[in-house]
Design a protein around this motif. Sequence first.
Motif, short mmCIF file in Angstrom:
data_model
loop_
_atom_site.label_atom_id
_atom_site.label_comp_id
_atom_site.label_asym_id
_atom_site.label_seq_id
_atom_site.Cartn_x
_atom_site.Cartn_y
_atom_site.Cartn_z
N UNK A 296 0.82 -1.23 0.00
CA UNK A 296 0.00 0.00 0.00
C UNK A 296 0.84 1.27 0.00
N UNK A 297 2.14 1.14 0.24
CA UNK A 297 3.04 2.28 0.16
C UNK A 297 3.00 2.88 -1.25
N UNK A 298 2.50 2.09 -2.21
CA UNK A 298 2.35 2.60 -3.58
C UNK A 298 1.50 3.85 -3.64
N UNK A 299 0.43 3.89 -2.83
CA UNK A 299 -0.42 5.09 -2.78
C UNK A 299 0.37 6.27 -2.23
N UNK A 300 1.06 6.05 -1.13
CA UNK A 300 1.82 7.12 -0.48
C UNK A 300 2.92 7.63 -1.42
N UNK A 301 3.65 6.70 -2.03
CA UNK A 301 4.73 7.09 -2.95
C UNK A 301 4.20 7.83 -4.16
N UNK A 302 3.06 7.37 -4.69
CA UNK A 302 2.47 8.02 -5.86
C UNK A 302 2.17 9.49 -5.56
N UNK A 303 1.47 9.75 -4.46
CA UNK A 303 1.12 11.13 -4.12
C UNK A 303 2.36 11.94 -3.75
N UNK A 304 3.25 11.32 -2.99
CA UNK A 304 4.45 12.03 -2.56
C UNK A 304 5.36 12.41 -3.70
#
Length: 355
Positions: A296-304
Amino acid sequence: MKSYFGNYFTSSGSMPFESTILVFDKNLSIGYKRADGSNAMESWLLKDVETSFDLGRQLSRIRNNKLPGAELQIEGNDAANFIHSVQAEQQKPWHKKSSGREWIRNGALLVGILGLLFLLYLLIVPWLSEKLAGKISTQTEKQLGDAAYDAMRLGGNEDTAASYIVNEFFGAMEVPTPYSIRITVVNDNVVNAFALPGGRIVIYSALLKQINSYPELAALLSHEFTHVNNKHSTKSIFRRLGSKVFLGLLFGRFGTVTSVLVDHADNLKSLKYSRRLEKEADMDGLNILAQRNIDPQGFVDLFGNLKQASPGSELPEFLGSHPDIDKRIGYIKEASKNITVKENEQLKAIFEKLK
């Protein structure tokens, strides 16, 4: 009294405002939204009004002699004929006017009707359009989405190789849905992605280049997929276009609805959703990742990554149409604490083809 929908030009050469027009015995009222979203209402005395019928365009044209350049345009000739008949009635002697003995009694009632119609136009009609949109079939959504996509004329700029890989990637995620999901990668330097009704998702190459891992791509696709699968795109579009769509939906005239979407196709590229729908897309998208053990870090990395890549305070268009980034990162992190993560070699291998 009669009511009409039309376009209001405040001056010569100005952009038109969609408006509700109410014609009374001595005046007509114009209700519309200004460019900043605030409500406005104007009143014209019928004695200052000139009407004509544009035969070529099949429009009633209504002008105010006291406001040079101001003009109302209403489909058909009924508005012009009705105003002309009201003006002729006003020229009669008092004892021959059909409305002469009733205007005081009806005045309060007409004011109430005016307020009700204006409220209906601004509030209830968009809400009803959204509710009706939730009832239409997936096949109808597909027809509407395809028509809007064709009107955007993006096919000539498609990166077919990247489109094939991204569709292969989403197919490997094996997400069940009644829609046929079709993803198109378009060569453009705009950092954006959007979903259309019925299964179409468009990703611009500039956004794809900002994605550094397969969990990020999975997060992006899951989010946009949820907008399709939960009818967010359809509901938001119909709410935004309000009365234009409502009558077509109410009477089953989907050709009219399609025509409206085609006319507003370019505006759909930056369609904004409510905070409730954005959170639903985030959380349902996160659930898709969790069910497949995708990080789920994919969401965080995408936005970041997208936020860091933007110069100064200027956000990429994708983030500009998907606001509250920090808050969304926060609740995604909170909801991700107990998710089991496993490396997905198949998705990783497909993603590497894009690099």
